[in-house]
Enzyme design. Structure first.
Site, PDB file in Angstrom:
ATOM      1  N   CYS A 136       0.834  -1.205   0.000  1.00 19.00           N
ATOM      2  CA  CYS A 136       0.000   0.000   0.000  1.00 19.00           C
ATOM      3  C   CYS A 136       0.868   1.255   0.000  1.00 19.00           C
ATOM      4  CB  CYS A 136      -0.928  -0.022   1.213  1.00 19.00           C
ATOM      5  SG  CYS A 136      -1.921   1.474   1.360  1.00 19.00           S
ATOM      6  N   CYS A 139      -0.388   4.103   2.184  1.00 15.10           N
ATOM      7  CA  CYS A 139      -0.148   3.898   3.625  1.00 15.10           C
ATOM      8  C   CYS A 139       1.323   4.122   3.974  1.00 15.10           C
ATOM      9  CB  CYS A 139      -0.488   2.479   4.060  1.00 15.10           C
ATOM     10  SG  CYS A 139      -1.993   1.801   3.406  1.00 15.10           S
ATOM     11  N   ASP A 140       2.224   3.600   3.155  1.00 16.00           N
ATOM     12  CA  ASP A 140       3.616   3.479   3.585  1.00 16.00           C
ATOM     13  C   ASP A 140       4.631   4.277   2.760  1.00 16.00           C
ATOM     14  OD1 ASP A 140       2.832   1.717   5.591  1.00 16.00           O
ATOM     15  OD2 ASP A 140       2.907   0.001   4.249  1.00 16.00           O
TER      16      ASP A 140
END
Ligand code: NAP
Length: 312
Positions: A136, A139-140
């Site tokens: 992701c 997200c990261d």
């Protein structure tokens, strides 16, 4: 037959817990069946920095605990275990879990989706230890400033993830197993125009190699045309080879698209009256915690109003 519940919520990510919070506050005494991975996909990420209300960020598992506690505060009953079967052909609906059979006047499906992974042991290990592998970018991605990254995949997700990662990364190489792209022309062209993105085909990932610090140092690749094995150094690797909706037990019971996502209309209504769907199980476009939570809220409101209309 046990007393039918007003609402049974199947699945416990942001969509499920938010549906439970709203249904609880509507005095519907909802039941949540948590499923195989209580808390959903967020429990396998580390810091969540894009959920409003947490200016310092929050750990994904902690955020899901908070969602759960808030739902319980308003009377949601949480049950552990997997749903193994559902019968939507008659009302009340029947839900069979590993441990019991539940009956419900309405159902909210929020079983989410799972990132499709390469299936390598090294991938599993590096993902769970924050070793530089993720599924992701949203997200990261921010954890990889000025790094040399790799994205695996040849579809729209891979193009989108690669583009997004160039906000942080020094360079992003998209590695695909064929020399034909599955991505739409427009998404591929956008990636091609990005000076930080390079493409490498046709290569499949055979293994992920770690350095002395236990972090990713390179991807071991195999050329799918001539079998040649090479090492491609990288500091972070994002797997973007699609998502799989967790909809197997609902197959043939509610309308889905060709990829298995549950189809919704007018908000969160499915093809079965009294059955609603929220979150990634019915959304392959946005797939964010905040959008899933929003849909969970919508599903609880839709269920509440639908139940009220049945009484009248
Ligand atoms: P996808 O279209 O199914 O593409 C998956 C890609 O991963 C394919 O290129 C596939 O290779 C590759 N792949 C699959 N398994 C692999 C494996 N084990 N090892 C290596 N490569 C593997 O999935 P997606 O890109 O997530 O897109 C899903 C849907 O969402 C599509 O309809 C897409 O248009 C849509 N989407 C839209 C947007 C947007 O419009 N902004 C953004 C993201 C996604 P092959 O090509 O060789 O099969």
């Amino acid at each position: 037959m046990s007393e039918p519940r007003n609402v049974v919520i199947i699945g416990s990510g942001p969509a499920g817990y938010t549906a439970a919070l709203y249904a609880g506050r509507a005095n519907l005494a909802p039941v949540v069946v948590e499923g195989m991975q209580p808390g959903g996909q967020l429990t396998i990420t580390s810091d969540v920095e894009n959920y409003p209300g947490y200016p310092e960020g929050v750990l994904g598992p902690q955020m899901m605990m908070d969602f759960r506690t808030q739902a319980e505060r308003f009377g949601a009953e949480i049950k552990i275990g997997m749903v193994t079967n559902v019968d939507f052909s008659k009302r009340p609906f029947e839900i069979t879990t590993e441990f019991e059979t539940l009956f419900a006047h309405s159902i909210i499906i929020s079983t989410g989706a799972s990132a499709r992974l390469l299936g390598l042991e090294s991938e599993k290990k590096l993902m769970s230890t924050g070793g530089g592998v993720s599924a992701c970018a949203t997200c990261d991605g921010a954890f990889f400033p000025d790094k040399e990254l790799v994205v695996i995949g040849g579809g729209d997700s891979a193009m989108e993830e690669a583009n997004f990662l160039t906000r942080y990364a020094k360079k992003v190489t998209v590695i695909h197993r064929r020399d034909v792209w599955r991505a739409s022309k427009i998404m591929h062209e956008r990636a091609e125009k990005n000076p930080k993105i390079e493409f490498l085909v046709p290569y499949e990932v055979k293994d992920l190699l770690t350095g002395d610090d236990g972090k990713l140092r390179a991807a071991q690749l195999e050329n799918t045309e001539n079998g040649e094995i090479t090492e491609f150094p990288c500091e972070g690797l994002f797997v973007a080879i699609g998502h799989v909706p967790n909809s197997k037990i609902f197959q043939g019971k509610v309308d889905m698209d060709e990829s298995g996502y549950i189809q919704v209309h007018d908000g969160t209504f499915t093809s079965v009256e009294g059955v609603f769907a929220a979150g990634d199980i019915s959304d392959k476009k946005y797939r964010q915690a905040i959008t899933a939570a929003g849909m969970g809220c919508m599903a609880a409101i839709d269920a509440e109003r639908w139940l009220e209309a049945q009484e009248g």
